[in-house]
Design an enzyme around this catalytic site. Structure first.
Site, PDB file in Angstrom:
ATOM      1  N   GLY A 126       0.816  -1.222   0.000  1.00  0.00           N
ATOM      2  CA  GLY A 126       0.000   0.000   0.000  1.00  0.00           C
ATOM      3  C   GLY A 126       0.841   1.260   0.000  1.00  0.00           C
ATOM      4  O   GLY A 126       0.600   2.179   0.776  1.00  0.00           O
ATOM      5  N   SER A 131       1.152   3.424  -2.486  1.00  0.00           N
ATOM      6  CA  SER A 131       0.748   4.432  -3.482  1.00  0.00           C
ATOM      7  C   SER A 131       0.235   5.722  -2.868  1.00  0.00           C
ATOM      8  O   SER A 131       0.278   6.776  -3.501  1.00  0.00           O
ATOM      9  CB  SER A 131      -0.331   3.839  -4.399  1.00  0.00           C
ATOM     10  OG  SER A 131      -1.302   3.139  -3.640  1.00  0.00           O
ATOM     11  N   ARG A 132      -0.277   5.643  -1.628  1.00  0.00           N
ATOM     12  CA  ARG A 132      -0.888   6.835  -1.023  1.00  0.00           C
ATOM     13  C   ARG A 132      -0.587   6.875   0.476  1.00  0.00           C
ATOM     14  O   ARG A 132      -0.133   5.897   1.049  1.00  0.00           O
ATOM     15  CB  ARG A 132      -2.420   6.790  -1.210  1.00  0.00           C
ATOM     16  CG  ARG A 132      -2.847   6.873  -2.646  1.00  0.00           C
ATOM     17  CD  ARG A 132      -4.351   6.958  -2.793  1.00  0.00           C
ATOM     18  NE  ARG A 132      -4.998   5.663  -2.625  1.00  0.00           N
ATOM     19  CZ  ARG A 132      -5.915   5.388  -1.695  1.00  0.00           C
ATOM     20  NH1 ARG A 132      -6.280   6.308  -0.821  1.00  0.00           N
ATOM     21  NH2 ARG A 132      -6.457   4.180  -1.626  1.00  0.00           N
ATOM     22  N   ASN A 136       1.494  -2.362   5.544  1.00  0.00           N
ATOM     23  CA  ASN A 136       0.805  -1.082   5.751  1.00  0.00           C
ATOM     24  C   ASN A 136      -0.588  -1.022   5.137  1.00  0.00           C
ATOM     25  O   ASN A 136      -1.481  -0.396   5.706  1.00  0.00           O
ATOM     26  CB  ASN A 136       1.682   0.033   5.148  1.00  0.00           C
ATOM     27  CG  ASN A 136       0.901   1.315   4.938  1.00  0.00           C
ATOM     28  OD1 ASN A 136       0.635   2.043   5.887  1.00  0.00           O
ATOM     29  ND2 ASN A 136       0.499   1.575   3.689  1.00  0.00           N
ATOM     30  N   SER A 142      -3.425   0.472  14.697  1.00  0.00           N
ATOM     31  CA  SER A 142      -4.101   1.759  14.881  1.00  0.00           C
ATOM     32  C   SER A 142      -4.383   1.928  16.360  1.00  0.00           C
ATOM     33  O   SER A 142      -4.552   0.935  17.091  1.00  0.00           O
ATOM     34  CB  SER A 142      -5.422   1.751  14.112  1.00  0.00           C
ATOM     35  OG  SER A 142      -6.269   2.783  14.580  1.00  0.00           O
ATOM     36  N   TYR A 166     -13.203  -2.699  11.940  1.00  0.00           N
ATOM     37  CA  TYR A 166     -11.872  -2.112  11.723  1.00  0.00           C
ATOM     38  C   TYR A 166     -11.034  -2.276  12.999  1.00  0.00           C
ATOM     39  O   TYR A 166      -9.890  -2.738  12.950  1.00  0.00           O
ATOM     40  CB  TYR A 166     -12.008  -0.631  11.364  1.00  0.00           C
ATOM     41  CG  TYR A 166     -10.691   0.088  11.182  1.00  0.00           C
ATOM     42  CD1 TYR A 166      -9.930  -0.099  10.027  1.00  0.00           C
ATOM     43  CD2 TYR A 166     -10.190   0.951  12.157  1.00  0.00           C
ATOM     44  CE1 TYR A 166      -8.711   0.553   9.853  1.00  0.00           C
ATOM     45  CE2 TYR A 166      -8.976   1.612  11.998  1.00  0.00           C
ATOM     46  CZ  TYR A 166      -8.246   1.408  10.840  1.00  0.00           C
ATOM     47  OH  TYR A 166      -7.038   2.051  10.675  1.00  0.00           O
ATOM     48  N   LYS A 192      -7.485  -4.410  13.575  1.00  0.00           N
ATOM     49  CA  LYS A 192      -6.243  -3.755  14.010  1.00  0.00           C
ATOM     50  C   LYS A 192      -5.745  -4.339  15.339  1.00  0.00           C
ATOM     51  O   LYS A 192      -4.547  -4.409  15.584  1.00  0.00           O
ATOM     52  CB  LYS A 192      -6.475  -2.238  14.107  1.00  0.00           C
ATOM     53  CG  LYS A 192      -6.695  -1.584  12.742  1.00  0.00           C
ATOM     54  CD  LYS A 192      -5.434  -1.689  11.908  1.00  0.00           C
ATOM     55  CE  LYS A 192      -5.605  -1.239  10.487  1.00  0.00           C
ATOM     56  NZ  LYS A 192      -4.350  -1.319   9.719  1.00  0.00           N
ATOM     57  N   ILE A 220      -4.286  10.564  11.459  1.00  0.00           N
ATOM     58  CA  ILE A 220      -3.249  11.009  10.526  1.00  0.00           C
ATOM     59  C   ILE A 220      -3.926  11.589   9.275  1.00  0.00           C
ATOM     60  O   ILE A 220      -4.953  11.065   8.818  1.00  0.00           O
ATOM     61  CB  ILE A 220      -2.329   9.824  10.124  1.00  0.00           C
ATOM     62  CG1 ILE A 220      -1.774   9.103  11.369  1.00  0.00           C
ATOM     63  CG2 ILE A 220      -1.200  10.294   9.209  1.00  0.00           C
ATOM     64  CD1 ILE A 220      -0.896   9.919  12.291  1.00  0.00           C
TER      65      ILE A 220
HETATM   66  P1  NDP Z   1      -4.910   5.274   2.476  1.00  0.00           P
HETATM   67  O1  NDP Z   1      -6.354   4.975   2.287  1.00  0.00           O
HETATM   68  O2  NDP Z   1      -4.418   6.664   2.271  1.00  0.00           O
HETATM   69  O3  NDP Z   1      -4.017   4.276   1.582  1.00  0.00           O
HETATM   70  C1  NDP Z   1      -4.283   2.904   1.621  1.00  0.00           C
HETATM   71  C2  NDP Z   1      -3.242   2.146   0.832  1.00  0.00           C
HETATM   72  O4  NDP Z   1      -3.545   0.738   0.910  1.00  0.00           O
HETATM   73  C3  NDP Z   1      -3.217   2.509  -0.640  1.00  0.00           C
HETATM   74  O5  NDP Z   1      -1.900   2.450  -1.113  1.00  0.00           O
HETATM   75  C4  NDP Z   1      -4.076   1.398  -1.270  1.00  0.00           C
HETATM   76  O6  NDP Z   1      -3.758   1.134  -2.650  1.00  0.00           O
HETATM   77  C5  NDP Z   1      -3.689   0.214  -0.409  1.00  0.00           C
HETATM   78  N1  NDP Z   1      -4.714  -0.843  -0.440  1.00  0.00           N
HETATM   79  C6  NDP Z   1      -5.999  -0.762  -0.021  1.00  0.00           C
HETATM   80  N2  NDP Z   1      -6.639  -1.935  -0.236  1.00  0.00           N
HETATM   81  C7  NDP Z   1      -5.731  -2.773  -0.794  1.00  0.00           C
HETATM   82  C8  NDP Z   1      -5.770  -4.115  -1.260  1.00  0.00           C
HETATM   83  N3  NDP Z   1      -6.878  -4.867  -1.218  1.00  0.00           N
HETATM   84  N4  NDP Z   1      -4.649  -4.643  -1.788  1.00  0.00           N
HETATM   85  C9  NDP Z   1      -3.519  -3.920  -1.865  1.00  0.00           C
HETATM   86  N5  NDP Z   1      -3.418  -2.643  -1.440  1.00  0.00           N
HETATM   87  C10 NDP Z   1      -4.505  -2.076  -0.920  1.00  0.00           C
HETATM   88  O7  NDP Z   1      -4.593   4.791   3.970  1.00  0.00           O
HETATM   89  P2  NDP Z   1      -3.597   5.371   5.081  1.00  0.00           P
HETATM   90  O8  NDP Z   1      -2.309   5.739   4.482  1.00  0.00           O
HETATM   91  O9  NDP Z   1      -4.337   6.363   5.899  1.00  0.00           O
HETATM   92  O10 NDP Z   1      -3.438   4.086   6.008  1.00  0.00           O
HETATM   93  C11 NDP Z   1      -2.345   3.188   5.892  1.00  0.00           C
HETATM   94  C12 NDP Z   1      -2.409   2.224   7.063  1.00  0.00           C
HETATM   95  O11 NDP Z   1      -2.394   2.953   8.280  1.00  0.00           O
HETATM   96  C13 NDP Z   1      -3.716   1.397   7.075  1.00  0.00           C
HETATM   97  O12 NDP Z   1      -3.431   0.082   7.484  1.00  0.00           O
HETATM   98  C14 NDP Z   1      -4.554   2.113   8.120  1.00  0.00           C
HETATM   99  O13 NDP Z   1      -5.502   1.256   8.717  1.00  0.00           O
HETATM  100  C15 NDP Z   1      -3.494   2.582   9.094  1.00  0.00           C
HETATM  101  N6  NDP Z   1      -3.910   3.701   9.919  1.00  0.00           N
HETATM  102  C16 NDP Z   1      -4.263   4.917   9.363  1.00  0.00           C
HETATM  103  C17 NDP Z   1      -4.657   5.964  10.183  1.00  0.00           C
HETATM  104  C18 NDP Z   1      -5.050   7.291   9.643  1.00  0.00           C
HETATM  105  O14 NDP Z   1      -5.524   8.132  10.438  1.00  0.00           O
HETATM  106  N7  NDP Z   1      -4.908   7.572   8.366  1.00  0.00           N
HETATM  107  C19 NDP Z   1      -4.705   5.818  11.639  1.00  0.00           C
HETATM  108  C20 NDP Z   1      -4.314   4.509  12.116  1.00  0.00           C
HETATM  109  C21 NDP Z   1      -3.930   3.517  11.276  1.00  0.00           C
HETATM  110  P3  NDP Z   1      -4.506   1.967  -3.850  1.00  0.00           P
HETATM  111  O15 NDP Z   1      -3.945   3.370  -3.788  1.00  0.00           O
HETATM  112  O16 NDP Z   1      -4.115   1.278  -5.093  1.00  0.00           O
HETATM  113  O17 NDP Z   1      -5.969   1.935  -3.539  1.00  0.00           O
END
Ligand code: NDP
Length: 237
Positions: A9, A11-12, A82, A134, A147, A151, A180
């Site tokens: 993950g 990409s973002r 991630n 998380s 969720y 976690k 975040i």
């Molecule tokens: P984003 O939604 O910004 O990014 C999610 C990433 O996961 C993307 O790169 C996406 O790929 C990838 N992804 C989603 N589903 C799949 C799948 N089925 N197979 C492969 N890749 C997948 O999330 P965050 O950066 O915010 O979160 C990252 C991690 O941190 C997560 O595990 C989240 O639970 C955890 N987290 C986030 C918090 C927050 O406040 N943001 C707080 C606590 C934990 P694509 O771009 O191609 O869709």
């Protein structure tokens, strides 16, 4: 010789910040994405990382991605689990399919990734795995029980694998972010985000890079005697 990290993950959001942080620190970086091909391609170009399309639902796709990394950089020294999804629903509205999807990506995605990485790590008797849980996995979360459970399960996985893999020289740790600033929180209104910032002792929400720096630390030799730990990156939440 430069070390190699495999990040799911990337990409973002937090994953993309990890790609940048490891690249700046001189690591060879491979990362996966599911649908964000263009964003992933641009990030790969900026950082010299290898971008690979692999849906975490698919065991074979994850194994294939590892094969490509091995061919390109050699076997990874570190793995960052991630990728994840979030969803807000009242408990009574969460269907069996919702539970399965959440657990399949957030928990089983990490299981599949670690399983694919393990033979190389065991062979080398050295390496680091970081899972991204998380704060909600530690505290529980209203209207996000599936969720929060996924976690919490990652924390159990981290602590179990730290015990199981420790004798093989492999460290396993977890980062548990607070709120975040990423796309994942786009579902919240501005007012909710202001309330969450106000509830955070440091008075703001965190950045993806602040999480990435903790992940980089745990993968580095500076953390060589740290395993089985959950590092909260929460602003004190
Ligand atoms: P984003 O939604 O910004 O990014 C999610 C990433 O996961 C993307 O790169 C996406 O790929 C990838 N992804 C989603 N589903 C799949 C799948 N089925 N197979 C492969 N890749 C997948 O999330 P965050 O950066 O915010 O979160 C990252 C991690 O941190 C997560 O595990 C989240 O639970 C955890 N987290 C986030 C918090 C927050 O406040 N943001 C707080 C606590 C934990 P694509 O771009 O191609 O869709």
């Amino acid at each position: 010789m430069a070390q190699t990290v495999f990040i799911t993950g990337g990409s973002r959001g937090i994953g993309a910040a990890c790609v940048r942080a490891f690249a700046v620190a001189g690591w060879q970086v491979a990362f996966t994405y599911r649908v964000s091909r263009e964003t992933a391609g641009a990030l790969a170009e900026q950082t010299g990382a290898l971008a690979l399309c692999a849906d975490l639902h698919d065991d074979k796709a994850v194994s294939r991605a590892f094969g490509e990394v091995r061919g390109h950089f050699g076997a990874p020294d570190a793995v960052v689990c991630n990728a994840g999804i979030a969803e807000q629903k009242m408990f009574q509205d969460i269907t069996d399919e919702d539970w399965q999807r959440m657990l399949d990506i957030n928990l089983m995605g990490a299981v599949r990734t670690i399983r694919a990485a393990l033979p190389d790590l065991l062979h080398r008797k050295h390496g680091s795995i970081v899972t991204i849980s998380s704060i909600w996995g530690q505290m529980g979360a209203s209207c996000e029980s599936h969720y929060a459970v996924s976690k919490a399960a990652l924390i159990g996985l981290t602590k179990s694998l730290a015990q199981e893999f420790g004798p093989s020289g492999i460290r396993v740790n977890c980062v548990a972010p607070g709120v975040i600033d990423t796309d994942m929180n786009a579902m919240h209104s501005g007012e909710t985000m202001r309330e969450l910032a106000a509830e955070t002792p440091l008075g703001r929400i965190g950045t993806a890079d602040e999480v990435a720096q903790s992940v980089l630390y745990l993968c580095s030799e500076r953390a060589s005697f740290i395993t089985g730990q959950v590092l909260g990156v929460t602003g004190g939440f």
